[in-house]
Scaffold this motif. Structure first.
Motif, PDB file in Angstrom:
ATOM      1  N   GLU A   9      53.972  76.817 -26.724  1.00 36.31           N
ATOM      2  CA  GLU A   9      53.609  76.009 -25.560  1.00 36.31           C
ATOM      3  C   GLU A   9      54.649  76.123 -24.442  1.00 36.31           C
ATOM      4  O   GLU A   9      54.302  76.278 -23.267  1.00 36.31           O
ATOM      5  N   LEU A  10      55.936  76.076 -24.804  1.00 36.07           N
ATOM      6  CA  LEU A  10      56.985  76.149 -23.804  1.00 36.07           C
ATOM      7  C   LEU A  10      56.975  77.498 -23.096  1.00 36.07           C
ATOM      8  O   LEU A  10      57.129  77.572 -21.868  1.00 36.07           O
ATOM      9  N   LEU A  11      56.764  78.561 -23.851  1.00 30.23           N
ATOM     10  CA  LEU A  11      56.715  79.890 -23.248  1.00 30.23           C
ATOM     11  C   LEU A  11      55.490  80.040 -22.355  1.00 30.23           C
ATOM     12  O   LEU A  11      55.552  80.685 -21.299  1.00 30.23           O
ATOM     13  N   GLY A  75      63.947  87.963 -22.700  1.00 31.13           N
ATOM     14  CA  GLY A  75      65.153  87.829 -23.511  1.00 31.13           C
ATOM     15  C   GLY A  75      64.869  87.096 -24.810  1.00 31.13           C
ATOM     16  O   GLY A  75      65.403  87.442 -25.868  1.00 31.13           O
ATOM     17  N   TYR A  76      64.012  86.081 -24.747  1.00 24.25           N
ATOM     18  CA  TYR A  76      63.593  85.347 -25.950  1.00 24.25           C
ATOM     19  C   TYR A  76      62.885  86.279 -26.935  1.00 24.25           C
ATOM     20  O   TYR A  76      63.141  86.250 -28.144  1.00 24.25           O
ATOM     21  N   HIS A  89      65.092  77.878 -30.815  1.00 22.43           N
ATOM     22  CA  HIS A  89      65.295  76.551 -30.233  1.00 22.43           C
ATOM     23  C   HIS A  89      65.251  76.634 -28.707  1.00 22.43           C
ATOM     24  O   HIS A  89      65.733  77.616 -28.116  1.00 22.43           O
ATOM     25  N   PRO A  90      64.682  75.610 -28.054  1.00 22.80           N
ATOM     26  CA  PRO A  90      64.625  75.606 -26.575  1.00 22.80           C
ATOM     27  C   PRO A  90      65.979  75.780 -25.911  1.00 22.80           C
ATOM     28  O   PRO A  90      66.052  76.280 -24.785  1.00 22.80           O
ATOM     29  N   ASP A  91      67.053  75.384 -26.595  1.00 27.16           N
ATOM     30  CA  ASP A  91      68.391  75.563 -26.018  1.00 27.16           C
ATOM     31  C   ASP A  91      68.694  77.028 -25.734  1.00 27.16           C
ATOM     32  O   ASP A  91      69.411  77.355 -24.786  1.00 27.16           O
ATOM     33  N   LYS A  95      69.899  78.623 -22.225  1.00 31.35           N
ATOM     34  CA  LYS A  95      71.117  79.436 -22.135  1.00 31.35           C
ATOM     35  C   LYS A  95      70.819  80.795 -21.509  1.00 31.35           C
ATOM     36  O   LYS A  95      71.597  81.308 -20.682  1.00 31.35           O
ATOM     37  N   ILE A  96      69.687  81.397 -21.884  1.00 34.43           N
ATOM     38  CA  ILE A  96      69.322  82.699 -21.328  1.00 34.43           C
ATOM     39  C   ILE A  96      69.072  82.588 -19.824  1.00 34.43           C
ATOM     40  O   ILE A  96      69.587  83.391 -19.028  1.00 34.43           O
ATOM     41  N   SER A  97      68.295  81.585 -19.425  1.00 32.62           N
ATOM     42  CA  SER A  97      67.955  81.432 -18.002  1.00 32.62           C
ATOM     43  C   SER A  97      69.189  81.136 -17.158  1.00 32.62           C
ATOM     44  O   SER A  97      69.377  81.719 -16.083  1.00 32.62           O
ATOM     45  N   VAL A  98      70.054  80.241 -17.659  1.00 32.67           N
ATOM     46  CA  VAL A  98      71.286  79.904 -16.921  1.00 32.67           C
ATOM     47  C   VAL A  98      72.204  81.119 -16.841  1.00 32.67           C
ATOM     48  O   VAL A  98      72.790  81.399 -15.783  1.00 32.67           O
TER      49      VAL A  98
END
Length: 214
Positions: A9-11, A75-76, A89-91, A95-98
């Motif tokens: 869902e998040l993706l 990246g995920y 995990h959403p974290d 971390k990837i986006s930041v």
């Protein structure tokens, strides 16, 4: 036959956000967006819009936001395949986006600073505009590829490497386009160009590679 679709869902939200960013960019400047879509085959976009660029451009900002989103999802996908995990995990996404956003923005600001120090603001601004434009184009390519990876295609190392090679080729196309535009100036300052290339175009990616493989 379609593969089993996991609950992502998040993706899905991230992919939808990327699509919204692209749609907003098209609505904000339809003619410019059309020229942007032909950036690989026609130099019109770079010639016209590099002359009227701003430090913060709404059109580029929207496409850059999509680039961050799509790079995060890609990246995920690579992280999940490389480490053989079912769920991340959403974290990790945060971390990837930041990391991606911070890396690109910090690199651009550093290059602008160097341009100011050596009184090459116009040259650096034009060069950065061309380079960022091609990177934003990568975001457009990644959006449908991410959707196929998540919901249709079976992930394999061959497929991932093929996509990485494609993205690298597009990025190199942008670099060679810039070299062609400024070839006379580069010839006169070849040493400084090689120094710049090693320090700001090669070294940062080597550092990233060492970080990820260590």
């Amino acid at each position: 036959m379609l593969r089993y679709i996991e609950h992502n869902e998040l993706l899905t939200i991230l992919l939808a956000a990327g699509l919204i960013f692209i749609a907003l960019a098209k609505l904000a400047a339809p003619a410019r967006f059309l020229d942007f879509m032909n950036i690989l085959i026609k130099p019109k976009y770079l010639k016209i819009y590099s002359k009227d660029q701003k430090f913060v451009d709404f059109f580029d900002a929207l496409l850059f936001a999509n680039l961050i989103v799509c790079t995060t999802v890609f990246g995920y996908i690579i992280y999940k395949y490389a480490f053989g995990v079912q769920m991340v995990h959403p974290d990790v996404l945060i971390k990837i986006s930041v990391s991606v956003g911070t890396f690109i923005i910090a690199k651009v600001l550093l290059e602008r600073l160097i341009g100011s120090l050596f009184e090459m603001d116009n040259l650096i601004d034009t060069y950065l505009f061309q380079k960022i434009s091609y990177k934003n184009f990568l975001g457009l390519i990644l959006l449908p590829l991410n959707a196929f990876f998540l919901y249709t295609l079976d992930i394999s190392s061959t497929l991932i490497y093929s996509i990485l090679v494609l993205l690298l080729l597009i990025n190199l196309t942008g670099l060679f386009s810039s070299l062609k535009t400024h070839q006379s100036l580069i010839k006169n300052h070849l040493f400084y160009f090689i120094l710049y290339l090693c320090a700001l175009e090669i070294a940062p990616y080597l550092v990233l590679y060492k970080v990820f493989v260590s």
